[in-house]
Enzyme design. Structure first.
Site, PDB file in Angstrom:
ATOM      1  N   GLY A  29      28.420  24.682 -27.875  1.00  0.00           N
ATOM      2  CA  GLY A  29      27.595  24.755 -29.083  1.00  0.00           C
ATOM      3  C   GLY A  29      26.442  23.769 -29.089  1.00  0.00           C
ATOM      4  O   GLY A  29      25.799  23.556 -30.111  1.00  0.00           O
ATOM      5  N   LYS A  68      34.976  32.452 -33.044  1.00  0.00           N
ATOM      6  CA  LYS A  68      35.308  31.303 -33.905  1.00  0.00           C
ATOM      7  C   LYS A  68      35.425  31.782 -35.355  1.00  0.00           C
ATOM      8  O   LYS A  68      35.918  32.876 -35.595  1.00  0.00           O
ATOM      9  CB  LYS A  68      34.274  30.191 -33.733  1.00  0.00           C
ATOM     10  CG  LYS A  68      34.055  29.868 -32.251  1.00  0.00           C
ATOM     11  CD  LYS A  68      33.291  28.634 -31.991  1.00  0.00           C
ATOM     12  CE  LYS A  68      33.187  28.446 -30.472  1.00  0.00           C
ATOM     13  NZ  LYS A  68      32.614  27.200 -30.074  1.00  0.00           N
ATOM     14  N   SER A  82      27.785  26.963 -24.088  1.00  0.00           N
ATOM     15  CA  SER A  82      26.364  27.325 -24.149  1.00  0.00           C
ATOM     16  C   SER A  82      25.952  28.380 -23.124  1.00  0.00           C
ATOM     17  O   SER A  82      24.832  28.342 -22.610  1.00  0.00           O
ATOM     18  CB  SER A  82      25.485  26.068 -24.034  1.00  0.00           C
ATOM     19  OG  SER A  82      25.695  25.222 -25.154  1.00  0.00           O
ATOM     20  N   HIS A 140      41.889  25.979 -27.258  1.00  0.00           N
ATOM     21  CA  HIS A 140      40.442  25.756 -27.283  1.00  0.00           C
ATOM     22  C   HIS A 140      40.178  24.313 -27.713  1.00  0.00           C
ATOM     23  O   HIS A 140      40.941  23.749 -28.505  1.00  0.00           O
ATOM     24  CB  HIS A 140      39.793  26.741 -28.268  1.00  0.00           C
ATOM     25  CG  HIS A 140      38.307  26.678 -28.225  1.00  0.00           C
ATOM     26  ND1 HIS A 140      37.596  25.752 -28.939  1.00  0.00           N
ATOM     27  CD2 HIS A 140      37.407  27.403 -27.531  1.00  0.00           C
ATOM     28  CE1 HIS A 140      36.305  25.919 -28.681  1.00  0.00           C
ATOM     29  NE2 HIS A 140      36.161  26.912 -27.830  1.00  0.00           N
ATOM     30  N   GLU A 142      35.886  24.534 -20.111  1.00  0.00           N
ATOM     31  CA  GLU A 142      34.878  24.405 -21.172  1.00  0.00           C
ATOM     32  C   GLU A 142      34.606  22.929 -21.434  1.00  0.00           C
ATOM     33  O   GLU A 142      35.300  22.292 -22.234  1.00  0.00           O
ATOM     34  CB  GLU A 142      35.382  25.052 -22.461  1.00  0.00           C
ATOM     35  CG  GLU A 142      35.629  26.541 -22.342  1.00  0.00           C
ATOM     36  CD  GLU A 142      35.436  27.227 -23.690  1.00  0.00           C
ATOM     37  OE1 GLU A 142      34.564  28.094 -23.771  1.00  0.00           O
ATOM     38  OE2 GLU A 142      36.121  26.856 -24.650  1.00  0.00           O
TER      39      GLU A 142
HETATM   40  P1  PGA Z   1      29.357  28.201 -27.177  1.00  0.00           P
HETATM   41  O1  PGA Z   1      30.960  28.093 -27.350  1.00  0.00           O
HETATM   42  O2  PGA Z   1      29.103  29.366 -26.231  1.00  0.00           O
HETATM   43  O3  PGA Z   1      28.831  28.453 -28.560  1.00  0.00           O
HETATM   44  O4  PGA Z   1      28.897  26.912 -26.586  1.00  0.00           O
HETATM   45  C1  PGA Z   1      31.845  28.330 -26.273  1.00  0.00           C
HETATM   46  C2  PGA Z   1      33.262  28.193 -26.732  1.00  0.00           C
HETATM   47  O5  PGA Z   1      33.556  27.292 -27.545  1.00  0.00           O
HETATM   48  O6  PGA Z   1      34.157  28.970 -26.312  1.00  0.00           O
END
Ligand code: PGA
Length: 249
Positions: free
Chosen positions: A173, A11, A213, A95, A167
């Site tokens: 997150g 990110k 996560s 995404h 996802e």
């Molecule tokens: P995260 O993000 O592992 O921090 O939950 C995953 C993603 O957005 O690809």
């Protein structure tokens, strides 16, 4: 057997110097990993540092986004060919944060997938339902729409070049990982769609990643599901030790 993919999505984190420092630590920790494709997708400005640091290793590099034109007056955008030239083999498309904050749709995702494939990149197409959709049992409806409206327009040959990432937005997150059962059910739904659209061979071959996560302590349970072929990892990919434990699950 589908070969696993463990991909890190950084990110909007890290500078070029921090990128170099990450790979100094990360490289030796995954040097013996031959069981999976290992991919890191840093911000654009870190691509040269990432390409330098991974040259000749088992680690590949990807972009987090692209624009579909080859070049032109598109201020702020980066093309598939530019990503290739900067050392990328992969690129993330649509995404959920791109959908949420930058207005990406199935239609723009389709153009991006085509441009990425034309340039020889391996796109990872992201799908997933939001919290309220999850809570009102609309997961299949949302996934169906995101697949039909984009993947549904690919030719079988194009389809062979893509990876899908499931996802669930409520798991990104938030620390709330989907249980292996929930993820596996969504992956089965996606694979069924692929089977109907492109046939049994394509469905068997397509790698479907889980994202949301993923951490060192839950990757084992997820990877134990035969529907889950790897992970797209945000937060936990920023630390070399934690991402290496995910890779070496
Ligand atoms: P995260 O993000 O592992 O921090 O939950 C995953 C993603 O957005 O690809």
């Amino acid at each position: 057997m589908r070969r696993p993919i463990l991909a890190g999505n950084w990110k909007m984190y890290k500078t070029p110097l921090e990128t170099t420092a990450f790979f100094e630590k990360f490289r030796p920790l995954v040097a013996d990993a031959t069981h999976a494709d290992i991919v890191i997708c840093p911000p654009f400005v870190n691509l040269p540092a990432a390409a330098d640091a991974t040259r000749g290793t088992n680690i590949e590099v990807g972009g987090q986004n692209l624009y579909w034109a080859n070049e032109g007056a598109y201020t702020g955008e980066v093309s598939a060919g530019m990503l290739r030239a900067a050392g990328c083999q992969w690129v993330i498309v649509a995404h959920s944060e791109r959908r949420e904050y930058f207005g990406e749709t199935e239609e723009t995702a389709f153009k991006k997938l085509c441009a990425a494939l034309d340039a020889g990149l391996k796109p990872i197409y992201c799908v997933g339902e939001r919290l309220h959709e999850h809570e009102s049992n609309q997961t299949h409806e949302v996934l169906g729409r995101q697949l039909r409206g984009c993947v549904g327009y690919l030719t079988p040959e194009q389809f062979r070049g893509i990876t899908v990432a499931y996802e669930p937005v409520w798991a990104i997150g938030t620390g709330k990982v989907a249980t292996p059962e929930i993820a596996s059910a969504a992956h089965s739904f996606i694979r069924d769609y692929i089977r109907r659209q492109f046939g049994a061979g394509a469905a068997e071959a397509c790698r479907i990643l889980y994202g949301g996560s993923v951490k060192a302590d839950n990757i084992g349970g997820l990877m134990a599901e035969d529907q889950i072929d790897g992970a797209l990892v945000g937060g936990a990919s920023l630390d070399p030790v934690s991402f290496a434990s995910i890779v070496n699950f």
